[in-house]
Design an enzyme around this catalytic site. Structure first.
Site, PDB file in Angstrom:
ATOM      1  N   ALA A   1       0.822  -1.208   0.000  1.00  0.00           N
ATOM      2  CA  ALA A   1       0.000   0.000   0.000  1.00  0.00           C
ATOM      3  C   ALA A   1       0.860   1.264   0.000  1.00  0.00           C
ATOM      4  O   ALA A   1       2.094   1.224   0.057  1.00  0.00           O
ATOM      5  CB  ALA A   1      -0.945  -0.012   1.196  1.00  0.00           C
ATOM      6  N   HIS A   2       0.180   2.391  -0.030  1.00  0.00           N
ATOM      7  CA  HIS A   2       0.810   3.707  -0.086  1.00  0.00           C
ATOM      8  C   HIS A   2       1.780   3.928   1.078  1.00  0.00           C
ATOM      9  O   HIS A   2       1.571   3.463   2.195  1.00  0.00           O
ATOM     10  CB  HIS A   2      -0.268   4.793  -0.047  1.00  0.00           C
ATOM     11  CG  HIS A   2      -1.065   4.768   1.231  1.00  0.00           C
ATOM     12  ND1 HIS A   2      -0.694   5.451   2.365  1.00  0.00           N
ATOM     13  CD2 HIS A   2      -2.204   4.102   1.552  1.00  0.00           C
ATOM     14  CE1 HIS A   2      -1.566   5.235   3.329  1.00  0.00           C
ATOM     15  NE2 HIS A   2      -2.499   4.410   2.862  1.00  0.00           N
ATOM     16  N   ASP A   3       2.853   4.631   0.803  1.00  0.00           N
ATOM     17  CA  ASP A   3       3.791   5.126   1.816  1.00  0.00           C
ATOM     18  C   ASP A   3       4.514   4.033   2.593  1.00  0.00           C
ATOM     19  O   ASP A   3       5.049   4.285   3.671  1.00  0.00           O
ATOM     20  CB  ASP A   3       3.079   6.081   2.791  1.00  0.00           C
ATOM     21  CG  ASP A   3       2.477   7.270   2.067  1.00  0.00           C
ATOM     22  OD1 ASP A   3       3.237   7.989   1.392  1.00  0.00           O
ATOM     23  OD2 ASP A   3       1.246   7.461   2.132  1.00  0.00           O
TER      24      ASP A   3
END
Length: 217
Positions: free
Chosen positions: A140-142
């Site tokens: 997922a993001h980040d």
């Protein structure tokens, strides 16, 4: 321009899984491997057979400088040793990504990765060198993932997670989302058992299992 040879280093279980991916995408350099490479073969330090799936298995000494290589050995420490060996031989490290993988252009990844079918890397995430993502893995993001990290099938790594070098995340594991100011951290060389649910930080070198995941070793 002459096309290079692609060598899949390691003819064991994961190497066999990588073969159709290599034939399909050719390391991302063209639509198919037949257009990206002049030939595809396995390299193995101790070949137990001569051919698999119509592809020859040859000793490592058969590789030549300028050939491309994808290292298909799941153990991250061994993968590092082989990566250094290949670099000393003048081989070029390729990243292989299945056509069904969805890798954001707003994410980054180092050299030598393998993304199997239906893997996802979301925007804002960062992956180091020689990463392996088995089928249906999700980043997922980040997220920040180190070098020589391995994801088994169906790993779910939610946002704002930091994973250290050489960590191994087993099949079906789920990692809770962290926050921008307080990423959930899985340490260098840690092992997360299959099906585990990670809800808090995992120290370097620890082995965790269960739901919620707890340290076993």
């Amino acid at each position: 321009m002459d096309l290079p040879t692609l060598n899949i280093y390691g003819a064991g279980g994961f190497g066999r899984q990588v073969l159709p991916l290599a034939l399909e995408v050719g390391g991302g350099a063209a639509t198919t491997a037949r257009r990206a490479f002049s030939a595809i073969r396995y390299l193995d330090d101790n070949p137990a057979e001569a051919v698999f799936g119509g592809v020859p298995i040859v000793p490592v000494a058969h590789a030549s400088a300028g050939d491309h290589v994808a290292i298909s050995v799941a153990n991250g420490t061994i993968r590092q040793t082989l990566a250094e060996k290949c670099r000393d031989m003048g081989l070029v490290h390729s990243t292989l990504a299945a056509a069904s993988a969805r890798l954001s252009p707003a994410a980054t990844c180092g050299e030598g990765a393998i993304f199997c079918d239906f893997t996802i890397q979301e925007p804002g995430s960062s992956i180091g060198r020689f990463f392996h993502a088995n089928v249906y893995s999700f980043i997922a993001h980040d997220c920040v993932i180190g070098d020589f990290v391995t994801f088994g099938p169906r790993v779910t790594c939610n946002g704002n997670v930091e994973i250290g070098d050489f960590a191994y995340i087993g099949a079906g594991a789920i990692i809770r989302q962290g926050t921008g100011a307080d990423k959930l951290k899985i340490g260098r060389g840690a092992i997360v058992g299959m099906g585990s649910v990670v809800t808090r930080d995992v120290p370097d070198g620890a082995v965790v299992m269960g739901n919620p995941a707890r340290i076993r070793i």
